[in-house]
Design a protein around this motif. Structure first.
Motif, PDB file in Angstrom:
ATOM      1  N   PHE A   1       0.848  -1.192   0.000  1.00  0.00           N
ATOM      2  CA  PHE A   1       0.000   0.000   0.000  1.00  0.00           C
ATOM      3  C   PHE A   1       0.880   1.237   0.000  1.00  0.00           C
ATOM      4  CE2 PHE A   1      -2.003   3.372   2.635  1.00  0.00           C
ATOM      5  CZ  PHE A   1      -2.977   3.755   1.724  1.00  0.00           C
ATOM      6  N   LEU A   2       0.599   2.159  -0.922  1.00  0.00           N
ATOM      7  CA  LEU A   2       1.291   3.436  -1.006  1.00  0.00           C
ATOM      8  C   LEU A   2       0.345   4.521  -0.530  1.00  0.00           C
ATOM      9  CD1 LEU A   2       3.735   5.141  -1.939  1.00  0.00           C
ATOM     10  CD2 LEU A   2       2.747   5.131  -4.239  1.00  0.00           C
ATOM     11  N   ASP A   3       0.686   5.179   0.554  1.00  0.00           N
ATOM     12  CA  ASP A   3      -0.222   6.135   1.195  1.00  0.00           C
ATOM     13  C   ASP A   3      -0.196   7.473   0.461  1.00  0.00           C
ATOM     14  OD1 ASP A   3      -2.021   7.253   2.876  1.00  0.00           O
ATOM     15  OD2 ASP A   3      -0.732   7.299   4.644  1.00  0.00           O
ATOM     16  N   GLN A   4      -0.719   7.468  -0.728  1.00  0.00           N
ATOM     17  CA  GLN A   4      -0.796   8.676  -1.549  1.00  0.00           C
ATOM     18  C   GLN A   4      -1.986   8.522  -2.489  1.00  0.00           C
ATOM     19  OE1 GLN A   4       2.839  10.095  -3.367  1.00  0.00           O
ATOM     20  NE2 GLN A   4       1.749  10.895  -5.162  1.00  0.00           N
ATOM     21  N   THR A   5      -2.674   9.633  -2.755  1.00  0.00           N
ATOM     22  CA  THR A   5      -3.780   9.594  -3.707  1.00  0.00           C
ATOM     23  C   THR A   5      -3.218   9.481  -5.114  1.00  0.00           C
ATOM     24  OG1 THR A   5      -5.201  10.909  -2.258  1.00  0.00           O
ATOM     25  CG2 THR A   5      -5.804  10.807  -4.586  1.00  0.00           C
ATOM     26  N   LEU A   6      -3.548   8.380  -5.772  1.00  0.00           N
ATOM     27  CA  LEU A   6      -2.962   8.089  -7.078  1.00  0.00           C
ATOM     28  C   LEU A   6      -3.919   8.310  -8.241  1.00  0.00           C
ATOM     29  CD1 LEU A   6      -1.036   4.768  -6.248  1.00  0.00           C
ATOM     30  CD2 LEU A   6      -0.210   7.134  -6.126  1.00  0.00           C
ATOM     31  N   ALA A   7      -5.217   8.170  -8.011  1.00  0.00           N
ATOM     32  CA  ALA A   7      -6.131   8.179  -9.157  1.00  0.00           C
ATOM     33  C   ALA A   7      -7.474   8.790  -8.811  1.00  0.00           C
ATOM     34  CB  ALA A   7      -6.331   6.755  -9.675  1.00  0.00           C
ATOM     35  N   ARG A   8      -8.140   9.273  -9.870  1.00  0.00           N
ATOM     36  CA  ARG A   8      -9.524   9.742  -9.784  1.00  0.00           C
ATOM     37  C   ARG A   8     -10.372   8.805 -10.646  1.00  0.00           C
ATOM     38  NH1 ARG A   8      -6.613  14.782 -10.552  1.00  0.00           N
ATOM     39  NH2 ARG A   8      -6.764  14.354 -12.792  1.00  0.00           N
ATOM     40  N   ALA A   9     -11.378   8.216 -10.048  1.00  0.00           N
ATOM     41  CA  ALA A   9     -12.275   7.307 -10.770  1.00  0.00           C
ATOM     42  C   ALA A   9     -13.603   7.993 -10.998  1.00  0.00           C
ATOM     43  CB  ALA A   9     -12.471   6.015  -9.993  1.00  0.00           C
ATOM     44  N   SER A  10     -14.046   8.021 -12.254  1.00  0.00           N
ATOM     45  CA  SER A  10     -15.326   8.660 -12.578  1.00  0.00           C
ATOM     46  C   SER A  10     -16.478   7.766 -12.148  1.00  0.00           C
ATOM     47  CB  SER A  10     -15.428   8.928 -14.080  1.00  0.00           C
ATOM     48  OG  SER A  10     -14.479   9.897 -14.468  1.00  0.00           O
ATOM     49  N   TYR A  11     -17.499   8.382 -11.615  1.00  0.00           N
ATOM     50  CA  TYR A  11     -18.692   7.651 -11.189  1.00  0.00           C
ATOM     51  C   TYR A  11     -19.883   8.456 -11.670  1.00  0.00           C
ATOM     52  CZ  TYR A  11     -21.226   4.323  -8.286  1.00  0.00           C
ATOM     53  OH  TYR A  11     -22.034   3.299  -7.851  1.00  0.00           O
ATOM     54  N   HIS A  12     -20.514   7.973 -12.762  1.00  0.00           N
ATOM     55  CA  HIS A  12     -21.579   8.733 -13.409  1.00  0.00           C
ATOM     56  C   HIS A  12     -22.542   7.761 -14.059  1.00  0.00           C
ATOM     57  CE1 HIS A  12     -19.356   7.892 -17.146  1.00  0.00           C
ATOM     58  NE2 HIS A  12     -18.275   8.226 -16.463  1.00  0.00           N
ATOM     59  N   THR A  13     -23.625   8.272 -14.605  1.00  0.00           N
ATOM     60  CA  THR A  13     -24.686   7.396 -15.108  1.00  0.00           C
ATOM     61  C   THR A  13     -24.237   6.567 -16.292  1.00  0.00           C
ATOM     62  OG1 THR A  13     -25.498   9.261 -16.442  1.00  0.00           O
ATOM     63  CG2 THR A  13     -26.563   8.876 -14.305  1.00  0.00           C
ATOM     64  N   ASP A  14     -23.247   7.046 -17.070  1.00  0.00           N
ATOM     65  CA  ASP A  14     -22.744   6.268 -18.204  1.00  0.00           C
ATOM     66  C   ASP A  14     -21.676   5.273 -17.785  1.00  0.00           C
ATOM     67  OD1 ASP A  14     -24.395   7.595 -19.968  1.00  0.00           O
ATOM     68  OD2 ASP A  14     -22.922   9.165 -20.380  1.00  0.00           O
ATOM     69  N   ASN A  15     -21.257   5.359 -16.535  1.00  0.00           N
ATOM     70  CA  ASN A  15     -20.258   4.428 -16.016  1.00  0.00           C
ATOM     71  C   ASN A  15     -20.860   3.028 -15.947  1.00  0.00           C
ATOM     72  OD1 ASN A  15     -19.284   2.980 -13.364  1.00  0.00           O
ATOM     73  ND2 ASN A  15     -17.583   4.294 -13.995  1.00  0.00           N
ATOM     74  N   LYS A  16     -20.082   2.026 -16.373  1.00  0.00           N
ATOM     75  CA  LYS A  16     -20.613   0.664 -16.477  1.00  0.00           C
ATOM     76  C   LYS A  16     -21.100   0.134 -15.132  1.00  0.00           C
ATOM     77  CE  LYS A  16     -17.642  -2.610 -17.324  1.00  0.00           C
ATOM     78  NZ  LYS A  16     -16.701  -3.488 -18.049  1.00  0.00           N
ATOM     79  N   THR A  17     -20.306   0.305 -14.096  1.00  0.00           N
ATOM     80  CA  THR A  17     -20.677  -0.230 -12.787  1.00  0.00           C
ATOM     81  C   THR A  17     -21.903   0.485 -12.225  1.00  0.00           C
ATOM     82  OG1 THR A  17     -18.395  -0.833 -12.336  1.00  0.00           O
ATOM     83  CG2 THR A  17     -19.868  -0.663 -10.455  1.00  0.00           C
ATOM     84  N   TYR A  18     -21.925   1.817 -12.341  1.00  0.00           N
ATOM     85  CA  TYR A  18     -23.045   2.588 -11.807  1.00  0.00           C
ATOM     86  C   TYR A  18     -24.321   2.357 -12.615  1.00  0.00           C
ATOM     87  CZ  TYR A  18     -25.760   6.622 -10.209  1.00  0.00           C
ATOM     88  OH  TYR A  18     -26.743   7.420  -9.704  1.00  0.00           O
ATOM     89  N   GLY A  19     -24.184   2.352 -13.954  1.00  0.00           N
ATOM     90  CA  GLY A  19     -25.345   2.259 -14.805  1.00  0.00           C
ATOM     91  C   GLY A  19     -25.993   0.884 -14.837  1.00  0.00           C
ATOM     92  N   MET A  20     -25.227  -0.157 -14.457  1.00  0.00           N
ATOM     93  CA  MET A  20     -25.756  -1.531 -14.483  1.00  0.00           C
ATOM     94  C   MET A  20     -25.457  -2.185 -13.140  1.00  0.00           C
ATOM     95  SD  MET A  20     -24.546  -2.563 -18.351  1.00  0.00           S
ATOM     96  CE  MET A  20     -25.643  -3.973 -18.483  1.00  0.00           C
ATOM     97  N   ARG A  21     -25.902  -1.542 -12.080  1.00  0.00           N
ATOM     98  CA  ARG A  21     -25.521  -1.978 -10.735  1.00  0.00           C
ATOM     99  C   ARG A  21     -26.072  -3.355 -10.392  1.00  0.00           C
ATOM    100  NH1 ARG A  21     -21.205  -1.919  -7.941  1.00  0.00           N
ATOM    101  NH2 ARG A  21     -21.311  -1.143  -5.807  1.00  0.00           N
ATOM    102  N   ALA A  22     -27.273  -3.689 -10.869  1.00  0.00           N
ATOM    103  CA  ALA A  22     -27.835  -5.001 -10.567  1.00  0.00           C
ATOM    104  C   ALA A  22     -26.949  -6.101 -11.140  1.00  0.00           C
ATOM    105  CB  ALA A  22     -29.250  -5.120 -11.116  1.00  0.00           C
ATOM    106  N   ASN A  23     -26.524  -5.921 -12.402  1.00  0.00           N
ATOM    107  CA  ASN A  23     -25.630  -6.901 -13.014  1.00  0.00           C
ATOM    108  C   ASN A  23     -24.296  -6.957 -12.293  1.00  0.00           C
ATOM    109  OD1 ASN A  23     -27.615  -7.323 -14.882  1.00  0.00           O
ATOM    110  ND2 ASN A  23     -26.667  -6.135 -16.507  1.00  0.00           N
ATOM    111  N   SER A  24     -23.836  -5.796 -11.842  1.00  0.00           N
ATOM    112  CA  SER A  24     -22.563  -5.733 -11.120  1.00  0.00           C
ATOM    113  C   SER A  24     -22.633  -6.539  -9.825  1.00  0.00           C
ATOM    114  CB  SER A  24     -22.214  -4.273 -10.823  1.00  0.00           C
ATOM    115  OG  SER A  24     -21.081  -4.186  -9.987  1.00  0.00           O
ATOM    116  N   TYR A  25     -23.691  -6.335  -9.039  1.00  0.00           N
ATOM    117  CA  TYR A  25     -23.827  -7.092  -7.787  1.00  0.00           C
ATOM    118  C   TYR A  25     -23.982  -8.592  -8.058  1.00  0.00           C
ATOM    119  CZ  TYR A  25     -24.160  -3.201  -4.478  1.00  0.00           C
ATOM    120  OH  TYR A  25     -23.877  -2.118  -3.666  1.00  0.00           O
ATOM    121  N   ALA A  26     -24.748  -8.941  -9.106  1.00  0.00           N
ATOM    122  CA  ALA A  26     -24.908 -10.361  -9.421  1.00  0.00           C
ATOM    123  C   ALA A  26     -23.568 -10.988  -9.769  1.00  0.00           C
ATOM    124  CB  ALA A  26     -25.899 -10.530 -10.570  1.00  0.00           C
TER     125      ALA A  26
END
Length: 948
Positions: A560-585
């Motif tokens: 683990f490197l204790d530094q902020t390395l990345a920004r992850a987009s979270y929006h309605t077109d995002n695959k995980t957010y937009g298809m959350r039921a499939n993601s949980y399954a």
């Protein structure tokens, strides 16, 4: 588009009015460097003339340059050239050698495009020029690369019908010869002169003389001129390459002994030319920016050499040393500088470094370099986010050695954006989704450290790569380094810090109920890919999570490197957010596969989504509460039961109550009063009877089922089947197999039909919405997919009672007697045999329900499986499943070898039974190898159209 009219470049005197009339410049100049091959050259010219006359005389010129052939050997060629205006012949007064003739033969060419052509090669396809000129007239490409055939020198034998082994329909587009070489190599592809057609002016602007001594001066000039110019590869072989014996090559070369050595002695050729001279050419191309050092260790040679270009160069340099050919210290120093600039792996460095050090004494090789880093970005129609992603890579103070962007065909300008960024290699080729694109990238990159970042994510600071590389260099030698990250919205505004597990030593337990690693903030060594293998192509939402689990189970070291390395987009077109039921399954699928159960925390999050719509990232019950507690409780209990109440999962939790993740989930299940719903128990294999129980052997285990319970289930199922028989209003039903042909079947035709489907067909939502009856009889399928089968609602599940140890009783589940006798039972209330295949079971069901006609689709009746396996032997494959309609059907799962001959014997029994009763079975599969039943297309079989 067409290019504008070409300016005049020649004149002609009109015989009628004695006027000088400008001649239009030809579109294509074919330049042939020739020496003492009259028969072969005449044959080539005859093939050209047959395709040029009365069609392309004003658009094509052929210029032959004779390198002082002995005894005026090409006199007949010269006479032929006098017969047509587009043929030109000139002769050097003395032999200048193969290389210089390769350069000089283009001097008088006037065409917009130039085609260097060997004097013993010829047009293979009768429409070769028609195809070529069609592309050149469009003017869209700077370079055209052709595929070829190979024949013996006397043309008596064809040695290769398709030299590059390409699809003849292929038209492969590349951003330049650099990109082409990274895919296909170049020594044995574009190094062959007759396959290359390119714009003349840029080529002639390059000093090809700088590459003399390599025997490939035209190749160096081409790469310098067109490394980033649009290139088109045609897959259909249009030309033929004659292949000579070594002695034939020696006899037909020029006066220079070195040229005879080049062609006739392979070891000598490799030692002399593909060592220092060829390395010198590549060094110059590096200097010109045609390639990067990272490119040169990635370039494959897929035809003659069958390996990496860099390994061939190392081999040739070692051979030069072994055969002790003269090379001064300056040549060795240039070779040292070349190999020193490349990111060689340890094995390559160990082979070449000792050799170089024997020939250079001014300084030692510098291999004390920091690890190199490669970046992979899969992208599809992400033009809105892509610039920020690429910019965050470009701004790194430690730049990567390469950044590959995989785009299968965006239509929103993404490709054009990628091309504008320096250091980006745009890979424009179709893929089968994000995992496939990333796996292609893993195979191509050459950095010691690999990063992958999605096109809507970005790195948080300009020092991310330098910090990561520094951490990899510490004494604990980690395999994977990961850091902190933040979630941002579509406009880049911070939503919240991502949850990160800061204690890698707890991953083995905590990965059972959380991810704890943000994918764009994770970096791994190349050796991780080599040890763990590729990403699972059937995991579209959990491809990173599943991979981290495999890495932890394999004992890899995380840091683990204790530094902020990345920004992850979270929006309605995002695959995980937009298809959350499939993601949980999919998360729950992964948990069952790797841990044998689904932790209560994941079940709770899934239930929160299904009851309240909470995504588990921004909104959870913890920060938003529950609007309908009763609804949540019902869903939560149902999920816990479906995922964990099968016999194996429940007993796994019981077996190790001291394991904290197990304890938490077991406690939740006990509070919900959940236990295996079917009263059954395992008994010894050799026990034939168990008082008060019905016994059945399933695979390698024997089970005892409470007799009263079993009888009640059978009676309930028989009552259901009788009701269905009474209300059936169709005479036709469809039985769906799972073969690849389903991908080519119009499933919309199943609308309103009675459909029987089996096994993992639920993986296709398009198919499964039409299914009336679902069946499964194979215990491996039932065990590994039990949670998915238990989750099926609204379809009648007809199941052997002996699978109830993993498949739950319920409103839609109907258990029947099913013994695998090799006979067809016309009474389904007595037995429904599953012998050799679930399709036999399905034919029993269709017969028993009274259908007069059964239509089969997806019955491909062929399997790719390891050679020599016997029926029912268990196979485990980590690769995409080629036997079924989706690649993830059995990928990573256990499955049993099939015997299509035995399956066909069972089908024959069913066919006889149907025909005796005046019924019929027809095969509407697209293709396949099942010919026992008469064929109809699906629309005809369902009487949706009339046969012509």
């Amino acid at each position: 588009m067409r290019h504008p009219a070409r300016p005049c470049a020649a004149t002609r005197i009109s015989s009628t009015r004695n006027l000088i009339i400008p001649m239009p410049r030809p579109l294509l100049s074919i330049a042939i460097p020739a020496y003492d091959r009259p028969k072969q050259l005449l044959y080539a010219l005859e093939r050209f003339i047959a395709q040029i006359d009365h069609r392309f005389e004003r658009e094509i010129e052929i210029r032959i340059t004779d390198d002082a052939s002995p005894d005026d050997a090409l006199a007949q060629v010269r006479r032929l050239c006098h017969q047509r205006d587009y043929l030109h012949y000139r002769r050097h007064p003395k032999n200048i050698g193969l290389e210089r003739n390769l350069i000089s033969c283009t001097d008088d060419s006037q065409g917009e495009y130039l085609w260097l052509f060997g004097d013993d090669d010829f047009l293979e396809a009768d429409d070769a020029l028609e195809t070529i000129m069609t592309h050149l007239r469009r003017g869209e490409q700077d370079v055209l690369v052709l595929n070829r055939t190979r024949r013996s020198f006397d043309l008596s034998r064809i040695l290769s019908e398709n030299w590059m082994r390409l699809d003849p329909q292929l038209e492969g587009h590349f951003g330049g010869l650099r990109e082409f070489c990274l895919r296909h190599g170049f020594i044995s592809v574009i190094g062959f002169i007759s396959v290359n057609i390119f714009r003349r002016t840029p080529y002639q602007a390059v000093d090809a003389g700088a590459y003399l001594g390599t025997m490939y001066p035209q190749l160096g000039a081409m790469l310098e001129a067109f490394h980033s110019s649009s290139t088109l590869l045609l897959g259909r072989p249009l030309i033929c390459h004659r292949t000579q014996t070594q002695e034939e090559k020696r006899q037909t070369l020029g006066a220079k002994p070195s040229e005879a050595d080049f062609m006739s002695d392979v070891r000598r050729r490799n030692a002399v030319y593909f060592s220092h001279p060829y390395i010198g050419m590549l060094s110059e191309l590096l200097r010109q920016g045609a390639f990067t050092p990272a490119d040169l260790v990635r370039i494959p040679e897929c035809t003659v050499i069958n390996g990496k270009l860099v390994d061939f160069l190392i081999q040739c340099t070692c051979l030069n040393h072994e055969m002790d050919f003269p090379a001064d210290k300056q040549a060795w120093r240039k070779t040292r500088d070349f190999f020193e600039s490349l990111p060689l792996n340890a094995e390559q460095a160990a082979r070449i470094d000792p050799i170089i050090e024997q020939h250079t004494d001014d300084r030692a090789l510098n291999r004390n370099r920091q690890p190199t880093l490669s970046v992979i970005t899969p992208s599809f129609n992400q033009a809105r986010f892509l610039p920020q992603c690429l910019e965050s890579v470009c701004q790194q103070n430690l730049p990567p050695i390469e950044h590959l962007v995989f785009d299968p065909g965006s239509s929103d300008g993404s490709r054009e954006i990628a091309r504008t960024f320096p250091g980006v290699t745009l890979v424009e080729e179709p893929d089968e989704g994000q995992p496939d694109a990333l796996n292609r990238g893993f195979q191509r990159v050459c950095g010691d450290i690999i990063a992958w970042i999605n096109s809507d994510d970005s790195y948080a600071a300009s020092d991310v790569f330098s910090k990561v590389v520094e951490r990899f260099g510490q004494a604990d030698d980690p395999d994977i380094v990961y850091g902190r990250g933040i979630y941002v919205d579509a406009d880049g505004n911070k939503l919240r810090d991502a949850y990160i597990n800061t204690r890698p030593d707890t991953l083995v337990d905590r990965l059972q109920h959380e991810v704890g690693i943000m994918q764009p903030a994770a970096f791994m060594r190349r050796r991780v890919i080599e040890k763990i293998g590729p990403l699972r192509s059937d995991r579209h939402f959990t491809l990173d999570y599943e991979y981290w689990i495999r890495c932890v189970k394999a004992g890899l070291r995380f840091a683990f490197l204790d530094q902020t390395l990345a920004r992850a987009s979270y929006h309605t077109d995002n695959k995980t957010y937009g298809m959350r039921a499939n993601s949980y399954a999919e998360v729950c699928d992964v948990m069952k596969e790797h841990f044998g159960y689904v932790h209560a925390i994941w079940v709770r999050r899934y239930a929160e989504f299904l009851s309240e719509g909470y995504d588990g990232v921004l909104k959870t019950a913890a920060n938003s509460g529950l609007a309908d507690q009763a609804r949540f409780d019902g869903i939560y209990r149902e999920l816990l039961r479906d995922y964990n109440a099968d016999h194996d999962s429940y007993n796994l939790l019981l077996a190790d109550p001291g394991d904290r993740p197990h304890t938490n989930t077991l406690r939740e299940m006990r509070e919900q009063d959940i236990s295996p719903p079917a009263p059954c128990k395992p008994i010894p294999l050799d026990r034939t009877r168990e008082p008060g129980h019905a016994c059945y052997t399933v695979g390698s285990r024997r089970w005892a089922y409470r007799a009263q319970w079993k009888q009640a289930q059978i009676e309930r199922s028989h009552a259901f089947l009788r009701r269905r028989i009474a209300v059936r209003n169709k005479d036709v039903c469809v039985i769906v197999g799972s073969g690849p042909s389903l991908r080519h079947t119009d499933l919309g035709l199943l609308e309103g039909q009675d459909v029987i489907a089996s096994n993992n067909t639920f993986l296709s939502l398009e198919l499964f919405r039409h299914v009336t009856y679902y069946t499964v009889v194979n215990y491996l399928v039932a065990e590994q997919s039990c949670h998915n089968i238990n989750r099926l609602r609204g379809v009648a599940k007809i199941l052997p009672y002996w699978l109830s140890y993993c498949l739950h009783p319920g409103d839609d589940s109907y258990f029947v007697d099913a013994v695998g006798y090799p006979e067809f039972s016309t009474d389904i209330f007595r037995n429904m045999s599953w012998r050799h295949t679930v399709s036999f079971f399905n034919l029993h069901l269709a017969y028993g329900l009274g259908y007069r006609k059964v239509v089969l689709v997806g019955f491909d009746h062929e399997y790719r499986q390891p050679e020599g396996v016997k029926e029912q032997e268990i196979i485990v494959s980590p690769h995409r499943d080629m036997n079924h309609f989706v690649g993830g059907y059995f990928q990573g799962k256990r499955w049993q070898a099939a015997d299509v001959n035995m399956m066909e014997e069972m089908y024959r029994l069913a066919k006889t039974a149907f025909e005796v009763d005046g019924r019929r079975i027809v095969n509407a599969t697209v293709g396949g190898r099942l010919e026992l039943f008469p064929r109809q297309n699906l629309a005809q079989a369902l009487d949706l159209t009339h046969p012509t």
